[in-house]
Design a protein around this motif. Structure first.
Motif, PDB file in Angstrom:
ATOM      1  N   ILE A 287       5.435  19.534   0.816  1.00  0.00           N
ATOM      2  CA  ILE A 287       5.214  18.657   0.038  1.00  0.00           C
ATOM      3  C   ILE A 287       4.358  17.796   0.967  1.00  0.00           C
ATOM      4  O   ILE A 287       3.384  17.347   0.074  1.00  0.00           O
ATOM      5  N   ARG A 288       4.914  17.732   1.846  1.00  0.00           N
ATOM      6  CA  ARG A 288       4.180  16.252   2.853  1.00  0.00           C
ATOM      7  C   ARG A 288       2.752  16.777   3.373  1.00  0.00           C
ATOM      8  O   ARG A 288       1.649  16.301   3.190  1.00  0.00           O
ATOM      9  N   ALA A 289       2.789  18.132   4.205  1.00  0.00           N
ATOM     10  CA  ALA A 289       1.834  19.352   3.979  1.00  0.00           C
ATOM     11  C   ALA A 289       1.029  19.037   3.089  1.00  0.00           C
ATOM     12  O   ALA A 289      -0.702  18.853   3.350  1.00  0.00           O
ATOM     13  N   LEU A 290       1.176  19.421   2.210  1.00  0.00           N
ATOM     14  CA  LEU A 290       0.279  19.595   0.612  1.00  0.00           C
ATOM     15  C   LEU A 290      -0.370  17.979   0.589  1.00  0.00           C
ATOM     16  O   LEU A 290      -1.569  18.041   0.258  1.00  0.00           O
ATOM     17  N   ALA A 291       0.810  17.247  -0.317  1.00  0.00           N
ATOM     18  CA  ALA A 291      -0.137  15.827  -0.281  1.00  0.00           C
ATOM     19  C   ALA A 291      -1.398  15.260   0.652  1.00  0.00           C
ATOM     20  O   ALA A 291      -2.164  15.178   0.314  1.00  0.00           O
ATOM     21  N   TRP A 292      -0.742  15.369   2.305  1.00  0.00           N
ATOM     22  CA  TRP A 292      -1.924  14.786   2.933  1.00  0.00           C
ATOM     23  C   TRP A 292      -3.021  15.979   2.868  1.00  0.00           C
ATOM     24  O   TRP A 292      -4.187  15.066   3.562  1.00  0.00           O
ATOM     25  N   THR A 293      -2.830  17.237   3.089  1.00  0.00           N
ATOM     26  CA  THR A 293      -4.250  17.941   2.868  1.00  0.00           C
ATOM     27  C   THR A 293      -4.896  17.622   1.826  1.00  0.00           C
ATOM     28  O   THR A 293      -5.915  17.513   1.500  1.00  0.00           O
ATOM     29  N   GLU A 294      -4.058  17.969   0.581  1.00  0.00           N
ATOM     30  CA  GLU A 294      -4.962  17.329  -0.377  1.00  0.00           C
ATOM     31  C   GLU A 294      -5.767  16.001  -0.951  1.00  0.00           C
ATOM     32  O   GLU A 294      -6.232  15.668  -1.504  1.00  0.00           O
ATOM     33  N   THR A 295      -4.864  14.861   0.376  1.00  0.00           N
ATOM     34  CA  THR A 295      -5.992  13.727  -0.211  1.00  0.00           C
ATOM     35  C   THR A 295      -6.503  13.740   1.460  1.00  0.00           C
ATOM     36  O   THR A 295      -6.173  11.955   1.465  1.00  0.00           O
ATOM     37  N   SER A 296      -6.987  14.075   2.192  1.00  0.00           N
ATOM     38  CA  SER A 296      -7.104  13.491   3.249  1.00  0.00           C
ATOM     39  C   SER A 296      -9.094  13.399   3.170  1.00  0.00           C
ATOM     40  O   SER A 296      -9.219  14.116   1.833  1.00  0.00           O
TER      41      SER A 296
ATOM     42  N   TYR B  52       0.481  -1.067  -0.178  1.00  0.00           N
ATOM     43  CA  TYR B  52       0.032   0.534  -0.669  1.00  0.00           C
ATOM     44  C   TYR B  52       0.876   1.283  -0.323  1.00  0.00           C
ATOM     45  O   TYR B  52       2.268   0.824   0.011  1.00  0.00           O
ATOM     46  N   GLY B  53       0.183   2.545  -0.663  1.00  0.00           N
ATOM     47  CA  GLY B  53       1.295   3.180  -0.373  1.00  0.00           C
ATOM     48  C   GLY B  53       1.396   4.189  -1.730  1.00  0.00           C
ATOM     49  O   GLY B  53       2.454   4.946  -1.768  1.00  0.00           O
ATOM     50  N   THR B  54       1.574   3.160  -3.040  1.00  0.00           N
ATOM     51  CA  THR B  54       2.576   3.697  -3.866  1.00  0.00           C
ATOM     52  C   THR B  54       1.637   5.082  -4.743  1.00  0.00           C
ATOM     53  O   THR B  54       2.259   5.747  -5.303  1.00  0.00           O
ATOM     54  N   GLY B  55       0.362   5.319  -4.817  1.00  0.00           N
ATOM     55  CA  GLY B  55       0.420   6.852  -5.034  1.00  0.00           C
ATOM     56  C   GLY B  55       0.707   7.946  -4.060  1.00  0.00           C
ATOM     57  O   GLY B  55       0.696   8.847  -4.909  1.00  0.00           O
ATOM     58  N   LEU B  56       1.754   7.293  -3.187  1.00  0.00           N
ATOM     59  CA  LEU B  56       3.077   8.862  -2.507  1.00  0.00           C
ATOM     60  C   LEU B  56       3.910   8.207  -2.677  1.00  0.00           C
ATOM     61  O   LEU B  56       4.649   8.794  -2.268  1.00  0.00           O
ATOM     62  N   LEU B  57       4.073   7.782  -3.359  1.00  0.00           N
ATOM     63  CA  LEU B  57       6.046   7.336  -3.551  1.00  0.00           C
ATOM     64  C   LEU B  57       6.222   8.498  -4.616  1.00  0.00           C
ATOM     65  O   LEU B  57       6.425   9.029  -5.475  1.00  0.00           O
ATOM     66  N   GLY B  58       7.546   8.447  -3.345  1.00  0.00           N
ATOM     67  CA  GLY B  58       8.663   9.544  -4.018  1.00  0.00           C
ATOM     68  C   GLY B  58       7.856  10.871  -2.431  1.00  0.00           C
ATOM     69  O   GLY B  58       8.684  11.897  -3.216  1.00  0.00           O
ATOM     70  N   LEU B  59       7.209  10.845  -2.090  1.00  0.00           N
ATOM     71  CA  LEU B  59       6.785  11.716  -1.249  1.00  0.00           C
ATOM     72  C   LEU B  59       7.959  11.888  -0.321  1.00  0.00           C
ATOM     73  O   LEU B  59       8.746  10.753   0.370  1.00  0.00           O
ATOM     74  N   PRO B  60       9.272  13.021   0.102  1.00  0.00           N
ATOM     75  CA  PRO B  60       9.871  13.234   0.292  1.00  0.00           C
ATOM     76  C   PRO B  60       9.342  13.524   2.658  1.00  0.00           C
ATOM     77  O   PRO B  60       8.592  13.609   2.465  1.00  0.00           O
ATOM     78  N   GLY B  61      10.712  12.510   2.713  1.00  0.00           N
ATOM     79  CA  GLY B  61      10.253  12.320   4.194  1.00  0.00           C
ATOM     80  C   GLY B  61      11.349  13.334   5.046  1.00  0.00           C
ATOM     81  O   GLY B  61      11.113  12.682   6.634  1.00  0.00           O
ATOM     82  N   ASP B  62      12.107  13.984   4.547  1.00  0.00           N
ATOM     83  CA  ASP B  62      13.297  14.841   5.664  1.00  0.00           C
ATOM     84  C   ASP B  62      12.201  15.660   6.455  1.00  0.00           C
ATOM     85  O   ASP B  62      11.101  16.738   6.394  1.00  0.00           O
ATOM     86  N   PHE B  63      13.219  16.642   7.389  1.00  0.00           N
ATOM     87  CA  PHE B  63      12.453  18.032   8.220  1.00  0.00           C
ATOM     88  C   PHE B  63      12.603  19.302   7.423  1.00  0.00           C
ATOM     89  O   PHE B  63      12.328  20.124   7.878  1.00  0.00           O
ATOM     90  N   THR B  64      13.297  18.973   6.273  1.00  0.00           N
ATOM     91  CA  THR B  64      13.886  20.541   5.836  1.00  0.00           C
ATOM     92  C   THR B  64      11.942  21.259   5.185  1.00  0.00           C
ATOM     93  O   THR B  64      10.735  20.585   5.038  1.00  0.00           O
ATOM     94  N   PRO B  65      12.353  22.679   5.537  1.00  0.00           N
ATOM     95  CA  PRO B  65      11.034  22.630   5.763  1.00  0.00           C
ATOM     96  C   PRO B  65      10.135  22.766   3.406  1.00  0.00           C
ATOM     97  O   PRO B  65       9.436  22.842   3.464  1.00  0.00           O
ATOM     98  N   PRO B  66      11.290  23.206   2.320  1.00  0.00           N
ATOM     99  CA  PRO B  66      10.555  21.787   1.012  1.00  0.00           C
ATOM    100  C   PRO B  66      10.052  20.673   1.449  1.00  0.00           C
ATOM    101  O   PRO B  66       8.700  20.691   0.732  1.00  0.00           O
ATOM    102  N   SER B  67      10.450  19.922   2.087  1.00  0.00           N
ATOM    103  CA  SER B  67       9.666  18.487   2.006  1.00  0.00           C
ATOM    104  C   SER B  67       8.411  18.281   3.131  1.00  0.00           C
ATOM    105  O   SER B  67       7.693  18.265   2.425  1.00  0.00           O
ATOM    106  N   ARG B  68       8.787  19.452   3.816  1.00  0.00           N
ATOM    107  CA  ARG B  68       8.014  19.595   4.920  1.00  0.00           C
ATOM    108  C   ARG B  68       6.434  19.973   4.247  1.00  0.00           C
ATOM    109  O   ARG B  68       5.275  19.404   3.912  1.00  0.00           O
TER     110      ARG B  68
END
Length: 371
Positions: A259-268, A241-257
Motif C-alpha cells: 500500500i505504501r509503494a502504491l500510494a507513493w508511486t501514484e502520488t510521485s 501536513y500529510g492528511t491526504g495520506l492519513l491511515g497509510l500503514p507504516g509497518d514492514f509487512t508485505p500488505p503494508s509495504r
C-alpha cells in the motif's frame, strides 16, 4: 544452520512469522517519465544470510542450463539469445533481477507460504526449470512481456530445492518491458497464474490478487491535504501536513509495504525521464530500507554481522529505455551505474561479475573549503 532449518520449516508450513516476513521484505515499483522512460526498481531484503550480490554481464550466445531436476536429470538447457545485465546471488548464475538488450526486466521476489509449483514430470525434464532459474531464462530468451506470456505456458516451473534454503525457493515474478507493459507471474496451488492487470508495484505474500483487493481499502489516499470543515460553527482544520495520506500503514509487512509503494508511486512527482525518473524511484525506495532491528539477531548473530547496516542488501533501478542500471548497497549508499551501451558484450565470452559492495571509495565527499 539451525536458523536456516527453522526458517525453512516455517516456510514449508506456511507460517509467516515476524522473522520470516521481515527477513525477506522485497519491494518493487515502476515509474514512467515524460519522455516514455520506464524505470523498474526494487529493494532486496534478506536478513538470514549474505546473498553476495554481484552485478553480472552475460553475452548473447552463452550456454546456460537449469539446476538439476529432483530425480537428478538435466533440466532445461538453452543458448542465450540476448545480452543480459543483472544481479546474481550466492556465487552462482541465479538472477534476482535484471535487464536485457531489448529493454525487458524480470524481478524475483519472495512469496513464502503460498508459492507451490507444478508437479515434476521426468518426461518433461527438458522444458522444466527451477524457480531460481526463471529470471535468467526469461531475460536471456525473450524481448517483451508479450513473448514471456506465451513462453510461461510452454515451460514448467518445478520444485527444485535451492541448497542454501533447503526448500524450493518460494518466489513470484514481475516482468516489465520498455513499452510499460507488465505482468505478474505466480505459481499457487501448483497452477500458473498470470496477472495481466497490475498496479505497478509488488511485495511478498499473500498472492497478487489479494493485494489488489486490499488496495480497495485505501482508495481515499491522495497527494493533497484534506480541507478544513465546519463542525457546529467550529472550523476544524488539519493539524499538520500529510492528511491526504492519513491511515497509510507504516509497518514492514508485505500488505503494508504494498500500500505504501502504491500510494507513493501514484502520488510521485512528474519526472522528465532518464536519471530524473531513476532519482525519483530511488527516493521512494529509500522509505523501504529495512533496519536490522526488524530481525532477530539472537538467532544467528555471526551470519548477520555482515548486514550491520540493515537488512536491505541492495537497491537497484533499471532504466528500460536507456538500458542502464543504478544500484546502491547498505554498506555503500552511493549510487553507482552500469551502461549497456558502453559495455563490450561481444568481447565477453564468459559471464563477467563485479562486486556490488565496493568499499574502495570514501563514505562521504569532503567539501570543506581550503584556504
Amino acid at each position: 544452520m539451525n536458523f536456516l532449518k527453522k526458517f525453512c520449516s516455517l516456510v514449508v508450513a506456511g507460517i509467516i512469522s515476524s522473522v520470516a516476513s521481515s527477513a525477506n521484505s522485497c519491494t518493487f515499483i515502476t515509474l514512467t517519465g515524460a519522455d516514455g522512460t520506464v524505470v523498474a526498481s526494487r529493494t532486496m531484503e534478506w536478513g538470514a544470510f549474505d546473498l553476495s550480490p554481484m552485478m553480472t554481464f552475460v553475452a548473447a550466445g552463452t550456454k546456460a542450463s537449469s539446476m538439476k531436476m529432483p530425480d537428478g536429470q538435466e533440466g532445461a538447457q538453452w543458448v542465450t539469445k540476448y545480452d543480459v545485465l543483472g544481479v546474481t546471488m550466492l556465487g552462482q548464475m541465479l538472477f534476482g533481477d535484471g535487464i536485457n538488450s531489448e529493454g525487458l526486466n524480470v524481478s524475483l521476489l519472495y512469496l513464502p507460504g503460498f508459492a507451490e509449483y507444478q508437479a515434476y514430470d521426468p518426461n518433461e525434464a527438458e522444458i522444466s526449470l527451477a524457480p531460481v532459474d526463471f529470471t535468467g531464462f526469461m531475460l536471456s530468451q525473450f524481448a517483451s512481456v508479450a513473448e514471456v506470456k506465451q513462453a510461461v505456458e510452454k515451460i514448467r516451473l518445478v520444485p527444485v530445492v535451492t541448497p542454501e534454503l533447503g526448500v524450493a525457493a518460494p518466489v513470484h515474478f514481475s516482468i516489465t518491458d520498455k513499452s510499460g507493459d507488465q505482468i505478474v507471474v505466480e505459481y499457487v496451488g501448483g497452477a500458473l497464474k498470470v496477472y495481466e492487470k497490475t498496479l505497478g508495484v509488488m511485495t511478498n505474500s499473500p498472492p497478487y490478487d489479494w493485494h489488489i483487493n486490499n488496495a480497495r481499502n485505501y482508495i481515499n489516499m491522495r497527494s493533497v491535504d484534506w480541507p478544513e470543515i465546519d463542525a457546529n460553527g467550529i472550523d476544524l482544520a488539519p493539524i499538520g501536513y500529510g492528511t491526504g495520506l492519513l491511515g497509510l500503514p507504516g509497518d514492514f509487512t508485505p500488505p503494508s509495504r504494498f500500500i505504501r509503494a502504491l500510494a507513493w508511486t501514484e502520488t510521485s512527482r512528474a519526472t522528465d525521464g532518464g536519471e530524473d525518473t531513476v532519482h525519483e524511484a530511488l527516493r521512494i525506495l529509500a522509505n523501504f530500507q529495512l533496519p536490522m532491528e526488524a530481525t532477530d539477531k539472537k538467532l544467528n548473530p555471526a551470519e548477520l554481522d555482515i548486514l550491520k547496516y540493515g537488512g536491505t542488501q541492495y537497491t537497484v533501478s533499471y532504466d528500460l529505455k536507456n538500458l542502464r542500471a543504478y544500484f546502491q548497497t547498505s554498506e555503500n549508499p552511493k549510487v553507482r551505474s552500469v551502461d549497456f551501451n558502453k559495455f563490450d558484450f561481444g568481447g565477453t565470452p564468459t559471464p563477467l561479475k563485479i562486486p556490488m559492495r565496493d568499499l574502495s571509495g570514501s563514505f562521504a565527499t569532503d567539501v570543506t573549503p581550503i584556504r
